[in-house]
Design a protein around this motif. Structure first.
Motif, PDB file in Angstrom:
ATOM      1  N   ASN A 365      25.376 -10.950   9.140  1.00 18.56           N
ATOM      2  CA  ASN A 365      26.096 -10.907  10.574  1.00 18.56           C
ATOM      3  C   ASN A 365      25.137 -11.614  11.787  1.00 18.56           C
ATOM      4  N   VAL A 366      25.959 -11.592  12.719  1.00 16.55           N
ATOM      5  CA  VAL A 366      25.139 -12.103  14.111  1.00 16.55           C
ATOM      6  C   VAL A 366      24.329 -10.982  14.397  1.00 16.55           C
ATOM      7  N   PRO A 367      22.988 -11.261  14.776  1.00 12.02           N
ATOM      8  CA  PRO A 367      22.295 -10.059  15.190  1.00 12.02           C
ATOM      9  C   PRO A 367      22.559  -9.665  16.785  1.00 12.02           C
ATOM     10  N   ASP A 368      22.739  -8.422  17.250  1.00 16.96           N
ATOM     11  CA  ASP A 368      23.239  -7.901  18.583  1.00 16.96           C
ATOM     12  C   ASP A 368      22.108  -8.571  19.520  1.00 16.96           C
ATOM     13  N   ALA A 369      22.379  -8.647  20.566  1.00 19.52           N
ATOM     14  CA  ALA A 369      21.369  -9.205  21.850  1.00 19.52           C
ATOM     15  C   ALA A 369      20.203  -8.324  21.918  1.00 19.52           C
ATOM     16  N   GLU A 370      20.301  -7.140  21.734  1.00 18.32           N
ATOM     17  CA  GLU A 370      19.272  -6.341  21.988  1.00 18.32           C
ATOM     18  C   GLU A 370      18.141  -6.461  20.795  1.00 18.32           C
ATOM     19  N   THR A 371      18.686  -6.768  19.601  1.00 17.85           N
ATOM     20  CA  THR A 371      17.685  -6.987  18.565  1.00 17.85           C
ATOM     21  C   THR A 371      16.959  -8.449  18.685  1.00 17.85           C
ATOM     22  N   VAL A 372      17.758  -9.318  18.949  1.00 20.21           N
ATOM     23  CA  VAL A 372      17.197 -10.786  19.215  1.00 20.21           C
ATOM     24  C   VAL A 372      16.388 -10.771  20.477  1.00 20.21           C
ATOM     25  N   GLY A 373      16.749  -9.991  21.576  1.00 19.58           N
ATOM     26  CA  GLY A 373      15.731 -10.200  22.745  1.00 19.58           C
ATOM     27  C   GLY A 373      16.295 -10.767  24.032  1.00 19.58           C
ATOM     28  N   ALA A 375      20.291 -12.826  25.432  1.00 16.80           N
ATOM     29  CA  ALA A 375      21.697 -12.778  25.283  1.00 16.80           C
ATOM     30  C   ALA A 375      22.360 -13.814  24.478  1.00 16.80           C
ATOM     31  N   GLY A 376      21.438 -15.135  24.582  1.00 19.27           N
ATOM     32  CA  GLY A 376      22.044 -16.284  23.821  1.00 19.27           C
ATOM     33  C   GLY A 376      21.486 -16.704  22.455  1.00 19.27           C
ATOM     34  N   GLY A 377      21.672 -17.701  21.916  1.00 17.31           N
ATOM     35  CA  GLY A 377      21.059 -18.184  20.766  1.00 17.31           C
ATOM     36  C   GLY A 377      21.814 -17.961  19.429  1.00 17.31           C
ATOM     37  N   TYR A 378      21.967 -19.299  18.758  1.00 16.08           N
ATOM     38  CA  TYR A 378      22.961 -19.306  17.507  1.00 16.08           C
ATOM     39  C   TYR A 378      22.039 -18.678  16.247  1.00 16.08           C
ATOM     40  N   PHE A 379      21.920 -17.168  16.502  1.00 17.83           N
ATOM     41  CA  PHE A 379      21.411 -16.863  15.322  1.00 17.83           C
ATOM     42  C   PHE A 379      22.103 -15.942  14.405  1.00 17.83           C
ATOM     43  N   ILE A 380      21.551 -15.781  12.890  1.00 16.02           N
ATOM     44  CA  ILE A 380      22.483 -15.054  11.916  1.00 16.02           C
ATOM     45  C   ILE A 380      20.982 -14.283  11.167  1.00 16.02           C
ATOM     46  N   GLN A 381      21.628 -13.040  10.969  1.00 18.34           N
ATOM     47  CA  GLN A 381      20.596 -12.452  10.189  1.00 18.34           C
ATOM     48  C   GLN A 381      20.319 -13.100   8.837  1.00 18.34           C
ATOM     49  N   PRO A 382      19.083 -13.136   8.387  1.00 21.42           N
ATOM     50  CA  PRO A 382      18.603 -13.630   7.116  1.00 21.42           C
ATOM     51  C   PRO A 382      19.673 -12.667   5.945  1.00 21.42           C
ATOM     52  N   THR A 383      20.269 -13.346   5.242  1.00 25.37           N
ATOM     53  CA  THR A 383      21.363 -12.814   4.362  1.00 25.37           C
ATOM     54  C   THR A 383      20.987 -12.811   2.868  1.00 25.37           C
ATOM     55  N   VAL A 384      21.094 -11.947   2.136  1.00 22.89           N
ATOM     56  CA  VAL A 384      21.038 -12.094   0.562  1.00 22.89           C
ATOM     57  C   VAL A 384      22.156 -11.505   0.030  1.00 22.89           C
ATOM     58  N   LEU A 385      22.741 -12.576  -0.780  1.00 22.04           N
ATOM     59  CA  LEU A 385      24.128 -12.196  -1.633  1.00 22.04           C
ATOM     60  C   LEU A 385      23.706 -11.863  -3.114  1.00 22.04           C
ATOM     61  N   VAL A 386      24.128 -10.925  -3.623  1.00 28.31           N
ATOM     62  CA  VAL A 386      23.770 -10.465  -4.917  1.00 28.31           C
ATOM     63  C   VAL A 386      24.857 -10.577  -6.058  1.00 28.31           C
ATOM     64  N   ASN A 387      24.467 -10.903  -7.105  1.00 25.77           N
ATOM     65  CA  ASN A 387      25.655 -10.763  -8.307  1.00 25.77           C
ATOM     66  C   ASN A 387      26.671 -11.782  -7.985  1.00 25.77           C
TER      67      ASN A 387
END
Ligand code: NAD
Length: 458
Positions: A365-373, A375-387
């Motif tokens: 997902n896109v991290p929420d603004a509070e987590t990023v610190g 309001a802006g920025g094209y961030f995506i959570q580091p994502t791991v897909l298994v199987n």
């Protein structure tokens, strides 16, 4: 906001012939940081004409004259190291220490190494002394250089410097998404005193500016780095006039990890492989092929580490992590994706994976603004897909973001099969504490560069 609307043609900064403004966006804030122009056919015509005229004299300059100018450029580049780093950090959202060490660093090392190659190069080689036969190495002509945004100055210096060293003249079209570092390089080339018309820069998009350049009849060679899709379009555009084309394209590299690998090194190499530069590297190791007996410990530790990572919301003033350098695995911060369209593209891959029922170990997902610190920025959570299924898009296609897909193997033969199971073949890494085993598997992987390592250092 910086005003960067002009193009560098025939030794001076000139206004576009028909203005087409375009904003460069800071990916960490989503705010515009500069306004450039996108060139049209007439701008390209002017740049190619200037390069063509300059070729008449530049191609006959001596090696010493060109070496002298490249030496000056190298000194000017080093003097402007901090400005280059800040510029790349701004246009790419790259943490300042990463931009300083790696992004700017690669530019300097390419200028230096091509200078050394030129110094040692013999443009005349005896083929057969008795018959008085000689091979002469001549410059190709006017080169069109088209580059991507992900390693902006690395890609640009890899093309511009050897072309100028060989006696070619150039028209550079950097990526419209990260053009500011190229404009700074143009200022340095000017300061070094290269003759008028030898180097020209026209900013622009692919569809109009890029197309005008690749289809221009006076271009003798095209060197392109970018996506495979664009590469095939360029080849098609060049086919009717049989221009020479050099293409460096996308990747979907595999990291193969055997269960005898040190766990910490395996986690570090995995993170570095798919997160460095926000996962926006052609050789990013975005397919993890792990031995089934090692899957649980590796993925548990990986998840724990990934969920601790902060987001780099202020790249330019990001704290200097001192000796925590790239070589050690500079993955202690999550970099934003370069622009809105790439951000959407990565999210589309994730949405499709969710709809297809792919299992997410973490992220997605896109991290929420509070987590990023902020309001802006094209961030995506580091994502791991298994199987992940072998025919899934996230296994087969280049996502170009912080997304890792995982499959397992039990035997060496299966490891090779998994590593070779995409159409791409750019790079790969095999990790095992048994060097003979790592080499055996590495030798069977079909990729341009394969690293066999026991500790992640090659
Ligand atoms: P892209 O293909 O979208 O664009 C690359 C450049 O081509 C840009 O300057 C763009 O404006 C231009 N362009 C686009 N369409 C064009 C057309 N029809 N005619 C002429 N020019 C056109 O790629 P990108 O998103 O900028 O960069 C990311 C891609 O680059 C990834 O696929 C990555 O793997 C690849 N890449 C490869 C290497 C390598 O060495 N193999 C290195 C870095 C990046």
């Amino acid at each position: 906001m910086q005003n960067k609307k002009n193009f560098y043609i025939n030794g001076e900064w000139v206004s576009p012939l028909e203005p087409r403004p375009f904003q460069v966006i800071n990916p960490a804030t989503e705010e515009p940081c500069a306004e450039i122009s996108l060139g049209k056919k007439k701008d390209i015509d002017a740049a190619v004409l200037s390069a063509k005229k300059a070729f008449e004299t530049w191609s006959f300059t001596s090696k010493d004259e060109r070496l002298d100018l490249l030496e000056k450029l190298y000194e000017i580049y080093k003097k402007n190291w901090d400005e280059m780093s800040k510029t790349i950090s701004l246009e790419m959202g790259a943490p300042i220490d990463f931009a300083t060490q790696l992004q700017t660093g690669t530019g300097a090392s390419h200028i230096k190494s091509f200078k050394n190659i030129l110094n040692d190069f013999k443009f005349e080689k005896i083929l057969n002394e008795e018959k008085n036969q000689t091979v002469l190495y001549e410059p190709k002509g006017v080169c069109a250089l088209i580059t991507p945004w992900n390693w902006p100055i690395n890609q640009v210096t890899l093309k511009v410097v050897p072309a100028l060293a060989a006696g070619c003249t150039v028209v550079l079209k950097p990526s419209e998404i990260a053009p500011l570092s190229s404009m700074l390089l143009a200022e340095m080339i000017h300061e070094a005193g290269f003759p008028k018309g030898v180097f020209n820069l026209v900013n622009g998009d692919g569809a109009v500016t890029g197309e005008a350049l690749t289809s221009h009849p006076d271009i003798d060679m095209i060197s392109f780095t970018g996506s495979s899709l664009t590469g095939s379009k360029i080849m098609e555009a060049c086919a009717p006039k049989l221009s020479q084309v050099a293409l460096e394209l996308g990747g979907k590299s595999a990291l193969v990890i055997f269960d005898d690998t040190d766990l910490d090194k395996a986690v570090e190499t995995t993170m570095k492989g798919f997160l460095t530069n926000g996962g926006q590297i052609c050789t990013a190791h975005t397919r993890l092929v792990v031995q089934d007996s090692f899957k649980a410990p590796l993925l548990n530790k990986l998840k724990e580490e990934l969920e601790k990572l902060p987001f780099c919301n202020d790249p330019i003033t990001e704290k200097d992590r001192g000796d925590r350098a790239w070589e050690d695995g500079m993955t202690d911060v999550v970099q934003p994706i370069v622009c809105e369209s790439q951000h959407k593209k990565v999210l589309r891959f994730l949405d499709e994976a969710k709809s297809a029922g792919v299992e997410f170990l973490t992220g997605g997902n896109v991290p929420d603004a509070e987590t990023v610190g902020n309001a802006g920025g094209y961030f995506i959570q580091p994502t791991v897909l298994v199987n992940v299924e072998r025919d899934a898009d996230v296994w087969q296609k280049e996502v170009f973001g912080p997304v890792l897909s995982v499959r397992t193997f039990s035997t060496e033969q299966e490891a090779v099969l998994e590593a070779n199971s995409t159409a791409f073949g750019l790079a790969s890494t095999v990790m095992s504490s048994d060097p003979a085993k790592a080499m055996r598997v590495a030798n069977r992987i079909r990729a341009g560069a394969v690293y066999a390592t026991s500790n992640g250092e090659g």
